[in-house]
Structure formats: C-alpha cells, structure tokens
Motif scaffolding. Structure first.
Motif, PDB file in Angstrom:
ATOM      1  N   UNK A 172     -33.672  66.667 -41.068  1.00  0.00           N
ATOM      2  CA  UNK A 172     -33.213  65.797 -39.988  1.00  0.00           C
ATOM      3  C   UNK A 172     -32.881  66.580 -38.728  1.00  0.00           C
ATOM      4  N   UNK A 173     -32.206  67.723 -38.886  1.00  0.00           N
ATOM      5  CA  UNK A 173     -31.909  68.538 -37.703  1.00  0.00           C
ATOM      6  C   UNK A 173     -33.182  69.138 -37.118  1.00  0.00           C
ATOM      7  N   UNK A 174     -34.152  69.462 -37.950  1.00  0.00           N
ATOM      8  CA  UNK A 174     -35.431  69.943 -37.441  1.00  0.00           C
ATOM      9  C   UNK A 174     -36.140  68.834 -36.666  1.00  0.00           C
ATOM     10  N   UNK A 175     -36.111  67.635 -37.193  1.00  0.00           N
ATOM     11  CA  UNK A 175     -36.687  66.487 -36.482  1.00  0.00           C
ATOM     12  C   UNK A 175     -35.997  66.288 -35.134  1.00  0.00           C
ATOM     13  N   UNK A 176     -34.681  66.410 -35.126  1.00  0.00           N
ATOM     14  CA  UNK A 176     -33.928  66.267 -33.873  1.00  0.00           C
ATOM     15  C   UNK A 176     -34.305  67.365 -32.888  1.00  0.00           C
ATOM     16  N   UNK A 177     -34.463  68.589 -33.369  1.00  0.00           N
ATOM     17  CA  UNK A 177     -34.860  69.702 -32.487  1.00  0.00           C
ATOM     18  C   UNK A 177     -36.240  69.451 -31.901  1.00  0.00           C
ATOM     19  N   UNK A 180     -29.726  71.800 -32.276  1.00  0.00           N
ATOM     20  CA  UNK A 180     -30.269  71.214 -33.507  1.00  0.00           C
ATOM     21  C   UNK A 180     -30.952  72.259 -34.384  1.00  0.00           C
ATOM     22  N   UNK A 181     -31.682  73.185 -33.770  1.00  0.00           N
ATOM     23  CA  UNK A 181     -32.320  74.243 -34.549  1.00  0.00           C
ATOM     24  C   UNK A 181     -31.288  75.108 -35.267  1.00  0.00           C
ATOM     25  N   UNK A 234     -30.508  75.302 -43.806  1.00  0.00           N
ATOM     26  CA  UNK A 234     -31.615  75.919 -44.552  1.00  0.00           C
ATOM     27  C   UNK A 234     -31.123  77.144 -45.314  1.00  0.00           C
ATOM     28  N   UNK A 235     -30.307  77.959 -44.673  1.00  0.00           N
ATOM     29  CA  UNK A 235     -29.722  79.115 -45.358  1.00  0.00           C
ATOM     30  C   UNK A 235     -28.828  78.667 -46.505  1.00  0.00           C
ATOM     31  N   UNK A 236     -28.042  77.643 -46.245  1.00  0.00           N
ATOM     32  CA  UNK A 236     -27.097  77.139 -47.241  1.00  0.00           C
ATOM     33  C   UNK A 236     -27.801  76.610 -48.493  1.00  0.00           C
ATOM     34  N   UNK A 237     -28.963  76.009 -48.299  1.00  0.00           N
ATOM     35  CA  UNK A 237     -29.682  75.401 -49.428  1.00  0.00           C
ATOM     36  C   UNK A 237     -30.773  76.296 -49.993  1.00  0.00           C
ATOM     37  N   UNK A 270     -36.094  78.450 -43.770  1.00  0.00           N
ATOM     38  CA  UNK A 270     -35.170  79.354 -43.063  1.00  0.00           C
ATOM     39  C   UNK A 270     -35.887  80.416 -42.232  1.00  0.00           C
ATOM     40  N   UNK A 271     -36.897  81.118 -42.759  1.00  0.00           N
ATOM     41  CA  UNK A 271     -37.548  82.137 -41.932  1.00  0.00           C
ATOM     42  C   UNK A 271     -38.232  81.565 -40.674  1.00  0.00           C
ATOM     43  N   UNK A 272     -38.866  80.415 -40.802  1.00  0.00           N
ATOM     44  CA  UNK A 272     -39.540  79.850 -39.624  1.00  0.00           C
ATOM     45  C   UNK A 272     -38.529  79.323 -38.613  1.00  0.00           C
ATOM     46  N   UNK A 273     -37.417  78.789 -39.090  1.00  0.00           N
ATOM     47  CA  UNK A 273     -36.368  78.348 -38.171  1.00  0.00           C
ATOM     48  C   UNK A 273     -35.754  79.544 -37.454  1.00  0.00           C
ATOM     49  N   UNK A 274     -35.537  80.622 -38.182  1.00  0.00           N
ATOM     50  CA  UNK A 274     -35.012  81.843 -37.573  1.00  0.00           C
ATOM     51  C   UNK A 274     -35.972  82.359 -36.504  1.00  0.00           C
ATOM     52  N   UNK A 275     -37.256  82.336 -36.796  1.00  0.00           N
ATOM     53  CA  UNK A 275     -38.263  82.787 -35.829  1.00  0.00           C
ATOM     54  C   UNK A 275     -38.239  81.926 -34.574  1.00  0.00           C
ATOM     55  N   UNK A 276     -38.080  80.623 -34.747  1.00  0.00           N
ATOM     56  CA  UNK A 276     -37.996  79.734 -33.572  1.00  0.00           C
ATOM     57  C   UNK A 276     -36.761  80.034 -32.742  1.00  0.00           C
TER      58      UNK A 276
END
Length: 70
Positions: free
Chosen positions: A23-28, A40-41, A48-51, A56-62
């Motif tokens: 959902x937060x990725x969709x919002x971002x 949001x990212x 993502x880290x928590x779960x 997580x790696x692609x979100x970190x890269x973004x």
C-alpha cells in the motif's frame, strides 16, 4: 479521504504489515511530488525490512536514487 488512504488505515488497524508494504509502495507510485513519494517510500521500506520482504532491496535502491538514503 480517498480509497488508498482508507486501505492504509485499515491495514494499520489490523496490523497487516505485509499489506502496508504494498500500500505504501502504491502511494509512492501515485504521489504528486517528491516529498510525498519519499515519505511513502520510506514507510514501504521500513515495513519491508520489518516483514523480510523481497522488495526491501529495490525500495532501498529507489530511496538512494532519490537522495533520501545513504
């Protein structure tokens, strides 16, 4: 309040951290400005880290590409 906001609040209420990543990725992805996207990212990344999400790696890269991380 829009439908995405309602879905975010519902996921928080039931503590569905896996859903919160998506959902937060969709919002971002639908954010209208860089600050909102970063907000949001960051939340998507934290959940993502928590779960242990594979996202997580692609979100970190973004976040890095946007100058919001390391």
């Amino acid at each position: 309040m829009n439908a995405l906001d309602q879905r975010l609040l519902a996921a928080h209420a039931r503590d569905d951290r896996t859903a919160l990543v998506s959902l937060y990725l969709e919002a971002a992805d639908s954010a209208n400005d860089a600050d909102a996207e970063g907000f949001y990212l960051t939340h998507a990344y934290v959940f993502a880290l928590d779960t242990g999400s594979d996202l997580a790696p692609s979100l970190h890269a973004r976040l890095k590409a946007a100058g919001r991380e390391e």
